[in-house]
Design a protein around this motif. Structure first.
Motif, short mmCIF file in Angstrom:
data_model
loop_
_atom_site.label_atom_id
_atom_site.label_comp_id
_atom_site.label_asym_id
_atom_site.label_seq_id
_atom_site.Cartn_x
_atom_site.Cartn_y
_atom_site.Cartn_z
N ASN A 11 48.83 47.53 40.89
CA ASN A 11 49.02 46.53 39.83
C ASN A 11 50.45 46.62 39.27
O ASN A 11 51.11 47.65 39.41
N THR A 14 52.24 49.99 36.77
CA THR A 14 51.54 51.24 37.05
C THR A 14 52.50 52.40 37.29
O THR A 14 52.06 53.52 37.52
N GLY A 59 54.04 44.12 42.72
CA GLY A 59 52.84 44.42 41.95
C GLY A 59 51.93 43.21 41.87
O GLY A 59 52.38 42.08 41.69
N THR A 60 50.64 43.43 42.03
CA THR A 60 49.68 42.33 41.98
C THR A 60 48.33 42.85 41.52
O THR A 60 47.98 44.01 41.74
N TYR A 61 47.55 41.98 40.88
CA TYR A 61 46.24 42.37 40.37
C TYR A 61 45.13 42.14 41.39
O TYR A 61 44.04 42.69 41.27
N SER A 62 45.39 41.31 42.39
CA SER A 62 44.40 41.01 43.41
C SER A 62 45.11 40.52 44.66
O SER A 62 46.34 40.40 44.68
N GLU A 70 50.69 37.95 45.93
CA GLU A 70 49.42 38.29 46.56
C GLU A 70 49.50 38.07 48.07
O GLU A 70 49.02 38.89 48.85
N ASN A 93 44.38 53.05 32.68
CA ASN A 93 43.71 51.75 32.84
C ASN A 93 43.00 51.68 34.20
O ASN A 93 43.05 50.67 34.89
N ARG A 96 40.54 48.68 35.29
CA ARG A 96 41.16 47.42 35.71
C ARG A 96 41.82 47.58 37.08
O ARG A 96 41.75 46.70 37.94
N ASN A 97 42.48 48.70 37.31
CA ASN A 97 43.21 48.92 38.56
C ASN A 97 42.31 49.00 39.78
O ASN A 97 42.72 48.67 40.89
N LEU A 100 41.77 45.92 42.44
CA LEU A 100 42.63 45.76 43.61
C LEU A 100 42.26 46.79 44.67
O LEU A 100 42.23 46.47 45.87
N GLU A 441 48.89 40.88 31.14
CA GLU A 441 48.62 42.27 30.79
C GLU A 441 49.75 42.80 29.93
O GLU A 441 50.92 42.57 30.22
#
Length: 633
Positions: A11, A14, A59-62, A70, A93, A96-97, A100, A441
């Protein structure tokens, strides 16, 4: 032995890039992924007898293919032969992490899970059992503190000693993956699949958290306590303006200007005097002496003297970004941005515009709607980029010596306000209003990693030096030629030169703004090629001594400059009008080309060039004529 190929993913916020910088240091190459403006970072390091290549993925959340980041991440991981994929997880966190993490495992990608920021998790009262987490997922787990070189160095041992083929996902994760395959193979709609997959992933996250993470003693974080003030609905915006003001004070008063004065003296006095003497002693032709001293040194030197300001500004902005505060700015600005039809996310490309308009325009790709992207592309050039900064700094130092930092700060604010006003106008007229979601975020506050800050400062600032050595050098030679030649050949009367003719045509437009001289017209014209050339043109036309920041003292004491210098070419009011016009008018040629590419056609490029020139002309007119009516002339 072959090079070990490692990729870092995770993410945003991080500490992934901090780990990358600690491992690779200056042994990095930074470019762009093919077809997009997203940074591509590759570093190299040798550990024992092994060479290791490390790629820092965005960096990406998904990995749902919904953004360039992504798509880059999943395509790279699926289509390249890698020895190890490191999933950097923010321990504080972790819940949440893990979203991914699970998505990557669903794609059959083995992961080394790096629990970073364990120190922050412990401060929160969280306890993560590494062995239980490893058993729950089935993949190897290590822990790091990204800013600790000793900690990250241990990763190199892990890279060389760990054989990923020895690991298999846990039965719990394997059962989850089978359910995912069943959902993907069903005839549900895309929306239903997304909903069911999300529910399934969060259910697995709950199981992993229950097995390996104890949050029973976790209290509010330090960041949450700080945000009660810095992200407060009442105090947030005033605090932001105070912080921005301090950035300008440091840049233009306390640190930047003394360094600029020293560099100015070195280049425009010591080096110029030595060069002129050496050329004369060598018997170099007069025209060549003029080209080197009055053209190249005057033009390039005038731009180079602003390097300290540029690097200090970038250092301070990178430092703020490293603290986690920059993300709060988007949150703070969301209510304001929504009133002009955008969301707080729209402030991100605008903030990039303080560095350079080109990547800021390209950065609009990350926005969610076509309307947001188009508006962002068209208003970003109003911001004060690093190329405009020397113009503002020069005029502020010469004509407002006691309030230089305040005047430059006002120019930055003018650019932001104008961008917001025009965005509102475009959203209400040329583009249909439509709602946009805003997900952001807020990373935890932390002390910035200085190595990362310095590397980012250099990466952003070196572009200014490259321009000085290429575009500005070429433009300085061209300006010298145009200012010393006419149809009859070389002329000693500059006001009879090609440049005077071209500048004279342009200057007719600015008689009502108070700077209707051919020199000002020539500077404006050259600025369409590159904004820095406004300064190099002034350096050539008025002479090196006249663009020195030390000239501010002469103006303050005598009220005028020698000969036909800037002190007699501009009044205080016309100088302010020129600053306003320079802040707002047509983007440089490179930015215009980027607008054509990103907005999708010549019409948007032409529209941007014309409408910004018209707005700048009108606002400069209001400043000058309004100032005269109020008695400020």
């Amino acid at each position: 032995m072959s090079t070990l190929a490692v990729a870092l993913t995770g993410n945003p916020n991080t500490g992934k890039s901090t780990i990358f910088n600690e491992l690779t240091g200056a042994r990095q190459k930074i470019g762009n992924w093919p077809g997009v403006t997203v940074d591509k970072k590759v570093g190299y390091v040798r550990h024992g007898d092994r060479a290791i290549s490390i790629v820092d993925l965005p960096g990406t959340y998904s990995v749902n293919y919904r953004s360039p980041e992504e798509k880059i991440v999943i395509d790279y991981l699926m289509n390249n032969k890698l020895d190890m994929v490191v999933d950097v997880v923010d321990s504080s966190n972790i819940e949440r992490n893990l979203f991914l993490t699970i998505q990557l495992l669903e794609q059959g990608i083995p992961l080394l899970i790096d629990l970073n920021m364990q120190d922050e998790a412990k401060k929160r009262g969280m306890h993560i059992d590494l062995r239980k987490l490893e058993d729950a997922i089935g993949m190897p787990v290590v822990e790091t503190v990204g800013r600790s070189h000793k900690s990250t160095e241990k990763l190199l041992d892990v890279f060389t000693d760990t054989v990923m083929s020895n690991y298999r996902v846990s039965p719990m994760v394997q059962e989850h993956i089978e359910k995912v395959h069943e959902i993907n193979a069903s005839t549900l709609s895309a929306e239903e699949k997304d909903e069911k997959l999300s529910e399934l992933r969060y259910a697995l996250i709950d199981q992993i958290m229950a097995a390996a993470v104890d949050i029973s003693h976790a209290g509010p974080t330090v960041s949450e306590k700080i945000d009660k003030y810095l992200a407060n609905g009442v105090l947030a915006l005033p605090i932001f303006l105070v912080i921005l003001y301090l950035v300008f004070q440091i840049t233009f008063e306390w640190v930047g200007v003394p360094l600029q004065d020293a560099l100015d003296g070195l280049i425009n006095e010591d080096f110029l005097e030595w060069t002129a003497g050496a050329l004369e002693d060598a018997g170099v032709a007069d025209w060549m002496q003029s080209l080197i001293t009055d053209g190249i040194i005057a033009g390039v030197g005038a731009v180079v003297t602003f390097v300290p300001l540029i690097f200090i500004m970038f250092f301070l902005l990178s430092f703020l970004d490293g603290t986690g505060y920059m993300a709060r700015i988007a949150f703070i600005m969301d209510p304001i941005m929504r009133r002009c039809g955008l969301t707080g996310k729209g402030i991100m490309p605008l903030m990039m515009g303080f560095g350079c308009g080109v990547p800021a325009i390209m950065g609009a790709r990350a926005l969610d709607s076509e309307k947001d992207r188009k508006i962002s592309i068209l208003v970003t050039p109003f911001l004060t980029c690093s190329a405009k900064l020397p113009v503002m700094a020069l005029f502020a130092a010469m004509f407002f010596p006691e309030q230089a930092a305040n005047v430059v700060f006002a120019m930055y604010i003018l650019g932001v306000v104008m961008a917001i006003i025009v965005a509102k106008g475009l959203g209400s007229t040329m583009f249909k209003t439509q709602g946009s979601t805003f997900l952001l975020e807020l990373p935890p506050y932390r002390i910035p990693d200085m190595k990362t800050v310095l590397l980012e400062t250099w990466d952003k600032g070196k572009g200014y030096l490259v321009k000085a050595g290429t575009i500005i050098f070429a433009m300085s030679v061209l300006i010298w030629f145009l200012s010393n030649f006419n149809m009859g050949g070389m002329t000693e009367e500059m006001d009879e030169s090609f440049l005077a003719t071209l500048g004279g045509w342009m200057s007719n437009l600015f008689a009502l703004q108070g700077f209707g001289t051919w020199e000002a017209g020539a500077a404006v014209l050259s600025g369409i090629m590159a904004k820095e050339t406004v300064i190099s043109t002034i350096g050539v036309l008025y002479g090196v001594a006249d663009v020195s920041t030390e000239a501010a003292d002469a103006i303050e004491s005598a009220g005028t400059m020698m000969g036909t210098g800037m002190g007699t070419a501009f009044t205080t009011l016309s100088a302010l009008a020129f600053m306003v016009f320079s802040q707002l008018y047509t983007p440089c040629a490179t930015a215009l080309g980027t607008i054509k590419k990103e907005a999708g056609g010549w019409k948007w490029m032409i529209f941007s060039a014309v409408y910004q020139f018209a707005i700048a002309w009108f606002v400069a007119l209001l400043v000058y004529q309004g100032g005269r009516l109020l008695g400020f002339e």
